[in-house]
Design a protein around this motif. Sequence first.
Motif, PDB file in Angstrom:
ATOM      1  N   ALA A 144       0.833  -1.199   0.000  1.00  0.00           N
ATOM      2  CA  ALA A 144       0.000   0.000   0.000  1.00  0.00           C
ATOM      3  C   ALA A 144       0.869   1.251   0.000  1.00  0.00           C
ATOM      4  O   ALA A 144       0.622   2.210  -0.747  1.00  0.00           O
ATOM      5  CB  ALA A 144      -0.925  -0.020   1.224  1.00  0.00           C
ATOM      6  N   ILE A 145       1.917   1.215   0.827  1.00  0.00           N
ATOM      7  CA  ILE A 145       2.844   2.366   0.861  1.00  0.00           C
ATOM      8  C   ILE A 145       3.536   2.515  -0.487  1.00  0.00           C
ATOM      9  O   ILE A 145       3.670   3.624  -1.023  1.00  0.00           O
ATOM     10  CB  ILE A 145       3.862   2.181   1.992  1.00  0.00           C
ATOM     11  CG1 ILE A 145       3.142   2.189   3.350  1.00  0.00           C
ATOM     12  CG2 ILE A 145       4.911   3.270   1.954  1.00  0.00           C
ATOM     13  CD1 ILE A 145       4.033   1.812   4.515  1.00  0.00           C
ATOM     14  N   ALA A 150       4.337   5.015  -5.742  1.00  0.00           N
ATOM     15  CA  ALA A 150       4.338   4.874  -7.200  1.00  0.00           C
ATOM     16  C   ALA A 150       3.410   5.888  -7.844  1.00  0.00           C
ATOM     17  O   ALA A 150       3.727   6.451  -8.909  1.00  0.00           O
ATOM     18  CB  ALA A 150       3.924   3.450  -7.584  1.00  0.00           C
ATOM     19  N   GLN A 151       2.247   6.121  -7.224  1.00  0.00           N
ATOM     20  CA  GLN A 151       1.330   7.126  -7.772  1.00  0.00           C
ATOM     21  C   GLN A 151       1.983   8.504  -7.778  1.00  0.00           C
ATOM     22  O   GLN A 151       1.865   9.259  -8.748  1.00  0.00           O
ATOM     23  CB  GLN A 151       0.043   7.140  -6.948  1.00  0.00           C
ATOM     24  CG  GLN A 151      -0.823   5.896  -7.127  1.00  0.00           C
ATOM     25  CD  GLN A 151      -2.021   5.895  -6.214  1.00  0.00           C
ATOM     26  OE1 GLN A 151      -2.156   6.772  -5.340  1.00  0.00           O
ATOM     27  NE2 GLN A 151      -2.912   4.908  -6.387  1.00  0.00           N
ATOM     28  N   GLN A 152       2.688   8.813  -6.700  1.00  0.00           N
ATOM     29  CA  GLN A 152       3.385  10.101  -6.645  1.00  0.00           C
ATOM     30  C   GLN A 152       4.474  10.170  -7.714  1.00  0.00           C
ATOM     31  O   GLN A 152       4.660  11.197  -8.374  1.00  0.00           O
ATOM     32  CB  GLN A 152       4.002  10.290  -5.242  1.00  0.00           C
ATOM     33  CG  GLN A 152       4.659  11.651  -5.038  1.00  0.00           C
ATOM     34  CD  GLN A 152       3.670  12.799  -5.123  1.00  0.00           C
ATOM     35  OE1 GLN A 152       2.523  12.656  -4.709  1.00  0.00           O
ATOM     36  NE2 GLN A 152       4.078  13.925  -5.686  1.00  0.00           N
ATOM     37  N   ALA A 155       2.938  10.852 -11.094  1.00  0.00           N
ATOM     38  CA  ALA A 155       2.643  12.277 -11.276  1.00  0.00           C
ATOM     39  C   ALA A 155       3.915  13.050 -11.600  1.00  0.00           C
ATOM     40  O   ALA A 155       3.943  13.907 -12.503  1.00  0.00           O
ATOM     41  CB  ALA A 155       1.983  12.828 -10.006  1.00  0.00           C
ATOM     42  N   ASP A 156       5.008  12.733 -10.875  1.00  0.00           N
ATOM     43  CA  ASP A 156       6.286  13.404 -11.154  1.00  0.00           C
ATOM     44  C   ASP A 156       6.763  13.103 -12.561  1.00  0.00           C
ATOM     45  O   ASP A 156       7.269  13.994 -13.272  1.00  0.00           O
ATOM     46  CB  ASP A 156       7.331  12.963 -10.127  1.00  0.00           C
ATOM     47  CG  ASP A 156       6.959  13.419  -8.716  1.00  0.00           C
ATOM     48  OD1 ASP A 156       6.168  14.379  -8.601  1.00  0.00           O
ATOM     49  OD2 ASP A 156       7.461  12.805  -7.748  1.00  0.00           O
ATOM     50  N   LEU A 157       6.601  11.824 -12.982  1.00  0.00           N
ATOM     51  CA  LEU A 157       7.057  11.450 -14.317  1.00  0.00           C
ATOM     52  C   LEU A 157       6.243  12.143 -15.407  1.00  0.00           C
ATOM     53  O   LEU A 157       6.773  12.487 -16.478  1.00  0.00           O
ATOM     54  CB  LEU A 157       6.968   9.933 -14.490  1.00  0.00           C
ATOM     55  CG  LEU A 157       8.000   9.106 -13.694  1.00  0.00           C
ATOM     56  CD1 LEU A 157       7.707   7.622 -13.834  1.00  0.00           C
ATOM     57  CD2 LEU A 157       9.413   9.414 -14.178  1.00  0.00           C
ATOM     58  N   GLN A 158       4.950  12.317 -15.170  1.00  0.00           N
ATOM     59  CA  GLN A 158       4.142  13.032 -16.154  1.00  0.00           C
ATOM     60  C   GLN A 158       4.621  14.478 -16.308  1.00  0.00           C
ATOM     61  O   GLN A 158       4.689  15.001 -17.426  1.00  0.00           O
ATOM     62  CB  GLN A 158       2.674  12.995 -15.725  1.00  0.00           C
ATOM     63  CG  GLN A 158       2.031  11.616 -15.881  1.00  0.00           C
ATOM     64  CD  GLN A 158       0.613  11.581 -15.387  1.00  0.00           C
ATOM     65  OE1 GLN A 158       0.147  12.538 -14.764  1.00  0.00           O
ATOM     66  NE2 GLN A 158      -0.091  10.476 -15.651  1.00  0.00           N
ATOM     67  N   GLU A 159       4.936  15.112 -15.177  1.00  0.00           N
ATOM     68  CA  GLU A 159       5.483  16.467 -15.268  1.00  0.00           C
ATOM     69  C   GLU A 159       6.795  16.475 -16.048  1.00  0.00           C
ATOM     70  O   GLU A 159       7.019  17.332 -16.916  1.00  0.00           O
ATOM     71  CB  GLU A 159       5.692  17.020 -13.863  1.00  0.00           C
ATOM     72  CG  GLU A 159       4.382  17.263 -13.094  1.00  0.00           C
ATOM     73  CD  GLU A 159       4.640  17.798 -11.702  1.00  0.00           C
ATOM     74  OE1 GLU A 159       5.835  17.954 -11.350  1.00  0.00           O
ATOM     75  OE2 GLU A 159       3.663  18.057 -10.966  1.00  0.00           O
TER      76      GLU A 159
END
Length: 342
Positions: A144-145, A150-152, A155-159
């Motif tokens: 879960a952590i 990974a979700q964070q 988001a960073d990778l999309q930026e």
Amino acid sequence: MARAGLYHSDVKKARDALLAQGRHPSVDAVRVALGNTGSKTTIHKYLKELEAEEGSIDGRKVSISDALQDIVTRLAARLHDEANERVSVIEAVSAQKDQAHAVNLAALQQDLASLEEQLRQARERVEEMGRMHVVTDVRLQEEAISRHIAQQQVADLQERLAENEVHRQSLEEKHTHARNSLEHYRQSVKEQRDQDLRRHEQQLQQVQAELRQQQHTLIQKQEESTRLNQEAARLVTALSQAEKSLYDEQTAGRRLTEQLAASQSAAHQVEVILAQVASNERLIEALGDQLVQAAAQIEVQSNQSRTLEAALGTAQATLVSQQDTIRELSGLHSRAEHHGTL
């Protein structure tokens, strides 16, 4: 070990021996006296025959009480024999049952041990599953952590992807400029290569001209080598003559020296001769130096001659091989024509 056969006389001897000892001749007692051999049925049959024989011989002399006692004794012996036979059968059956019970007990003990081992393994599996359940809970929390991280990261990778897209467009523009520059550079390199090719062709022509000059120089060197060989031969001849003259003059000097002891008037002539001898010696030394120089030049020319001779030998060997090949082909051609004519 039991004997192969039991005879009537053997039973009679054993019974008589027991009676002489004051013992009752039962079937078991007779069998023990015979060494535990013979069938109880056979022994019992022979004992009955002996009793019948003895009864027929002494029947008239035996009283009623003795006959009754004999009957009672035989009945007791028979009952004893039957009891022994029943006891033997019961003992055999009991032994078989004990053996079967022992086998069943061993099987039950083995089954019990197997069940205990299965119970122990089942307990271990339960304990292992408990530990795995705890580990699974821990991993679930970690997953879960990790998913949140990974979700964070997504988001960073999309930026960063958006930034890289801008950077890529900038790189494409730079690539276009670089491609144009490269095309210009290729054109200039092609022109430079053409110039270098023309210059190389000119240099090749110069080298070929120098090669022809070197070949001409080699021919001159060969001629000079021949001349030096001739000069060396002349110098050797002159040196031989000078050595002969020196020897002659030394001989004459010795003679003059001998004459000097006899005549002082010849002293001036001896000095003149000695001066000539010294002059000849200097001449000989000069000729020796020239001979050394000529020998060195001859050595150089000899090396060059050996190199040329080696090349000539190789060429001659090639020529001989080619001539042999030509002769073989001529022979084959002649034989082919001869066979064609036939």
